[in-house]
Design an enzyme around this catalytic site. Structure first.
Site, PDB file in Angstrom:
ATOM      1  N   SER A 109       0.820  -1.219   0.000  1.00  0.00           N
ATOM      2  CA  SER A 109       0.000   0.000   0.000  1.00  0.00           C
ATOM      3  C   SER A 109       0.853   1.269   0.000  1.00  0.00           C
ATOM      4  O   SER A 109       1.945   1.305   0.576  1.00  0.00           O
ATOM      5  CB  SER A 109      -0.881  -0.014   1.254  1.00  0.00           C
ATOM      6  OG  SER A 109      -1.344   1.277   1.555  1.00  0.00           O
ATOM      7  N   THR A 157      -3.492   4.232  -7.598  1.00  0.00           N
ATOM      8  CA  THR A 157      -4.895   4.204  -7.167  1.00  0.00           C
ATOM      9  C   THR A 157      -5.535   5.549  -7.478  1.00  0.00           C
ATOM     10  O   THR A 157      -5.039   6.593  -7.048  1.00  0.00           O
ATOM     11  CB  THR A 157      -4.981   3.883  -5.657  1.00  0.00           C
ATOM     12  OG1 THR A 157      -4.550   2.539  -5.467  1.00  0.00           O
ATOM     13  CG2 THR A 157      -6.414   4.014  -5.137  1.00  0.00           C
ATOM     14  N   HIS A 277     -12.638  -0.046  -4.272  1.00  0.00           N
ATOM     15  CA  HIS A 277     -11.919   0.130  -3.009  1.00  0.00           C
ATOM     16  C   HIS A 277     -12.622  -0.640  -1.879  1.00  0.00           C
ATOM     17  O   HIS A 277     -12.608  -0.238  -0.725  1.00  0.00           O
ATOM     18  CB  HIS A 277     -11.866   1.635  -2.660  1.00  0.00           C
ATOM     19  CG  HIS A 277     -10.578   2.087  -2.036  1.00  0.00           C
ATOM     20  ND1 HIS A 277      -9.648   2.830  -2.698  1.00  0.00           N
ATOM     21  CD2 HIS A 277     -10.081   1.931  -0.791  1.00  0.00           C
ATOM     22  CE1 HIS A 277      -8.636   3.123  -1.885  1.00  0.00           C
ATOM     23  NE2 HIS A 277      -8.876   2.577  -0.724  1.00  0.00           N
ATOM     24  N   ARG A 280     -15.205   1.314   0.242  1.00  0.00           N
ATOM     25  CA  ARG A 280     -14.719   2.219   1.294  1.00  0.00           C
ATOM     26  C   ARG A 280     -14.702   3.679   0.875  1.00  0.00           C
ATOM     27  O   ARG A 280     -14.446   4.556   1.693  1.00  0.00           O
ATOM     28  CB  ARG A 280     -13.300   1.803   1.705  1.00  0.00           C
ATOM     29  CG  ARG A 280     -13.259   0.486   2.411  1.00  0.00           C
ATOM     30  CD  ARG A 280     -11.848  -0.045   2.500  1.00  0.00           C
ATOM     31  NE  ARG A 280     -11.015   0.618   3.475  1.00  0.00           N
ATOM     32  CZ  ARG A 280     -11.022   0.397   4.780  1.00  0.00           C
ATOM     33  NH1 ARG A 280     -11.877  -0.466   5.286  1.00  0.00           N
ATOM     34  NH2 ARG A 280     -10.202   1.040   5.595  1.00  0.00           N
ATOM     35  N   SER A 309     -12.785  -6.354  -4.829  1.00  0.00           N
ATOM     36  CA  SER A 309     -13.944  -5.852  -4.072  1.00  0.00           C
ATOM     37  C   SER A 309     -15.025  -6.914  -3.906  1.00  0.00           C
ATOM     38  O   SER A 309     -15.737  -7.243  -4.862  1.00  0.00           O
ATOM     39  CB  SER A 309     -14.558  -4.581  -4.677  1.00  0.00           C
ATOM     40  OG  SER A 309     -13.594  -3.525  -4.686  1.00  0.00           O
ATOM     41  N   ARG A 332      -9.765  -7.415   2.497  1.00  0.00           N
ATOM     42  CA  ARG A 332     -10.111  -7.779   3.872  1.00  0.00           C
ATOM     43  C   ARG A 332      -9.819  -9.243   4.191  1.00  0.00           C
ATOM     44  O   ARG A 332      -9.432  -9.570   5.313  1.00  0.00           O
ATOM     45  CB  ARG A 332     -11.590  -7.481   4.123  1.00  0.00           C
ATOM     46  CG  ARG A 332     -11.913  -5.980   4.074  1.00  0.00           C
ATOM     47  CD  ARG A 332     -13.381  -5.748   4.351  1.00  0.00           C
ATOM     48  NE  ARG A 332     -13.771  -4.356   4.285  1.00  0.00           N
ATOM     49  CZ  ARG A 332     -14.141  -3.723   3.164  1.00  0.00           C
ATOM     50  NH1 ARG A 332     -14.147  -4.371   2.008  1.00  0.00           N
ATOM     51  NH2 ARG A 332     -14.497  -2.451   3.198  1.00  0.00           N
TER      52      ARG A 332
HETATM   53  C1  FMN Z   1      -8.182  -1.658   5.816  1.00  0.00           C
HETATM   54  C2  FMN Z   1      -8.077  -1.374   4.349  1.00  0.00           C
HETATM   55  C3  FMN Z   1      -7.123  -0.480   3.890  1.00  0.00           C
HETATM   56  C4  FMN Z   1      -7.008  -0.200   2.519  1.00  0.00           C
HETATM   57  N1  FMN Z   1      -6.001   0.611   2.082  1.00  0.00           N
HETATM   58  C5  FMN Z   1      -5.827   0.801   0.755  1.00  0.00           C
HETATM   59  C6  FMN Z   1      -4.710   1.519   0.274  1.00  0.00           C
HETATM   60  O1  FMN Z   1      -3.865   1.978   1.033  1.00  0.00           O
HETATM   61  N2  FMN Z   1      -4.598   1.678  -1.073  1.00  0.00           N
HETATM   62  C7  FMN Z   1      -5.508   1.173  -1.973  1.00  0.00           C
HETATM   63  O2  FMN Z   1      -5.364   1.353  -3.183  1.00  0.00           O
HETATM   64  N3  FMN Z   1      -6.566   0.458  -1.527  1.00  0.00           N
HETATM   65  C8  FMN Z   1      -6.730   0.245  -0.198  1.00  0.00           C
HETATM   66  N4  FMN Z   1      -7.764  -0.530   0.244  1.00  0.00           N
HETATM   67  C9  FMN Z   1      -8.661  -1.153  -0.752  1.00  0.00           C
HETATM   68  C10 FMN Z   1      -8.097  -2.511  -1.181  1.00  0.00           C
HETATM   69  O3  FMN Z   1      -6.917  -2.376  -1.903  1.00  0.00           O
HETATM   70  C11 FMN Z   1      -9.099  -3.276  -2.048  1.00  0.00           C
HETATM   71  O4  FMN Z   1      -9.460  -2.490  -3.158  1.00  0.00           O
HETATM   72  C12 FMN Z   1     -10.354  -3.708  -1.289  1.00  0.00           C
HETATM   73  O5  FMN Z   1     -10.057  -4.056   0.036  1.00  0.00           O
HETATM   74  C13 FMN Z   1     -10.996  -4.879  -1.994  1.00  0.00           C
HETATM   75  O6  FMN Z   1     -12.195  -5.231  -1.385  1.00  0.00           O
HETATM   76  P1  FMN Z   1     -12.334  -6.422  -0.319  1.00  0.00           P
HETATM   77  O7  FMN Z   1     -11.800  -5.894   0.981  1.00  0.00           O
HETATM   78  O8  FMN Z   1     -13.796  -6.658  -0.284  1.00  0.00           O
HETATM   79  O9  FMN Z   1     -11.530  -7.582  -0.821  1.00  0.00           O
HETATM   80  C14 FMN Z   1      -7.890  -0.811   1.602  1.00  0.00           C
HETATM   81  C15 FMN Z   1      -8.852  -1.715   2.065  1.00  0.00           C
HETATM   82  C16 FMN Z   1      -8.950  -2.012   3.416  1.00  0.00           C
HETATM   83  C17 FMN Z   1      -9.961  -3.010   3.877  1.00  0.00           C
END
Ligand code: FMN
Length: 390
Positions: A109, A157, A277, A280, A309, A332
């Site tokens: 990340s 991103t 994302h 989120r 996702s 996650r």
């Molecule tokens: C706790 C957390 C932190 C995240 N931080 C980032 C990040 O720093 N950069 C980014 O591109 N996506 C971030 N994401 C999104 C993830 O890269 C990803 O797109 C997403 O978790 C996929 O969905 P899922 O959790 O249902 O698998 C984050 C997701 C979570 C759960």
């Protein structure tokens, strides 16, 4: 429970929920506003039905994929997740090591706790995700550090044009300047192992960003610098400049519109991660799997299309490949594993998904992940109507 007793990602999630203070679990699980997007992400994947074909030899279904000049043993990898070490010490390193030993991609990340250099040492095939900062010299330096460390793939991103409204975190005080409410603090006391570690180690550093802070800056000071730099206004022009600066593979993450996908190809991107994302950022964005067919139709094979996702089952990965994805990612699922059991939990999450993919491929009579296509989808089901959506 021990890691080997977990038989689903849901089991790991239950252990993570027990071990983590609610404020930290909510940081991982939570999404934007009403969190309808999180439910939609999972539901739309589950709505895709796969029709079994029988009397075929599927004794050892193959899962290997070749993308962006790399070979992977798994059709799924670990998505970038910021501040992962708040859930478990050195979480980035545990996740990267688990991915390396499973032969899966790992994306570090842009808000990681472990540095590019440390991750490259344990997973030389890792990718690095950047949130383009306001200061172009910081972006240039991060790219240089990637190159020196030997990392081949940069992920930009693009779905964070502004801060998201994550109401669980806002209510509990888990937003800068991180002042947890009394209720959240008292609840945390019910998780003594986590509290002892936090009192001992404090807030984990964003190690990559220490280089841009003054010597002796606290972890909080470094997050302050990150927060001043990100989110920055990002434009196609900036992406094109990054393309000119970065000699390796370039992936754009967070695309949901077919025209943006076409523009990414025109900007010289080698890959696209269709993602919202994990629900989120913007609660009203469609599930990636809903828009994927239209994006696939628009760009064809001109770029490597990937998806994340909502993936919590191996059959979700199989469904995404049927739609044309060439790699998938989980955020996650592996975070729950590492939060529950550290490295062993990360290994377990990957093993569970790998085994479920093997079973799903066997069940539908497909000998190899690379042979999946629309013919395995139930005719006229959700995916068929999605194909015509733009
Ligand atoms: C706790 C957390 C932190 C995240 N931080 C980032 C990040 O720093 N950069 C980014 O591109 N996506 C971030 N994401 C999104 C993830 O890269 C990803 O797109 C997403 O978790 C996929 O969905 P899922 O959790 O249902 O698998 C984050 C997701 C979570 C759960």
């Amino acid at each position: 429970m021990t890691p080997d007793k977990a038989i689903s990602i849901g089991d790991l999630k239950r252990v993570a929920r027990r071990r983590l203070p609610k404020i930290i679990f909510d940081y991982i699980e939570g999404g934007a506003e009403d969190e309808a997007g999180i439910v939609r992400n999972e539901q739309r994947l589950r709505d895709i039905l796969l029709v079994p074909r029988y009397l075929r030899d599927v004794s050892t279904p193959a899962q290997g994929v070749e993308i962006l000049g790399q070979s992977f043993a798994r059709p799924f990898g670990i998505a970038p997740t910021g501040m992962a070490a708040i859930a478990y010490a050195d979480a980035d390193l545990h996740l990267a090591k688990a991915a390396a030993s499973a032969g899966a991609p790992f994306i570090l990340s842009g808000a990681s706790n472990s540095s590019i250099e440390k991750i490259a040492a344990v997973h030389p095939g890792a990718w690095y995700q950047i949130y383009l900062p306001k200061s172009e010299h910081i972006a240039e330096d991060l790219l240089k550090r990637m190159e020196v460390a030997g990392l081949s793939t940069l992920v930009v991103t693009v779905d964070v044009p502004a801060h998201s409204k994550r109401e669980r975190s806002i209510r509990a005080g888990w937003v800068r300047p991180y002042k947890p409410t009394l209720a959240a603090t008292l609840e945390a006391a019910l998780h003594p192992a986590w509290v002892v570690r936090y009192l001992r180690d404090g807030l984990p550093y964003l190690e990559n960003w220490q280089a841009y802070a003054e010597t002796g800056a606290s972890a909080m000071d470094v997050t302050g610098i990150f927060a001043r730099e990100v989110p920055a206004i990002q434009t196609w022009d900036r992406l094109k400049r990054i393309r000119e600066q970065w000699p390796g593979k370039l992936v754009v993450k967070g695309i949901l519109h077919p025209q943006d996908a076409l523009d990414a190809v025109a900007a010289g991107c080698d890959g696209i991660i269709v993602s919202n994302h994990g629900g989120r950022q913007f609660d009203r964005s469609p599930a990636p799997v809903e828009v994927f067919p239209a994006i696939h139709k628009a760009v064809g094979e001109a770029t490597t299309l990937m998806l994340d996702s909502g993936i919590t089952r191996g059959s979700d990965v199989v469904a995404a490949f049927c739609l044309g994805a060439r790699m998938t990612f989980v955020g996650r699922a592996t975070l729950y594993g590492v939060a529950a059991f550290g490295r062993a939990g990360a290994d377990r999450a990957l093993a569970i998904l790998g085994r479920e993919i093997e079973l799903a491929l066997s069940q539908i009579g497909c000998p190899s992940i690379s042979e999946l296509d629309e013919s395995y989808l139930q005719h006229g089901n959700a995916s068929a109507s999605m194909t015509s959506a733009t």
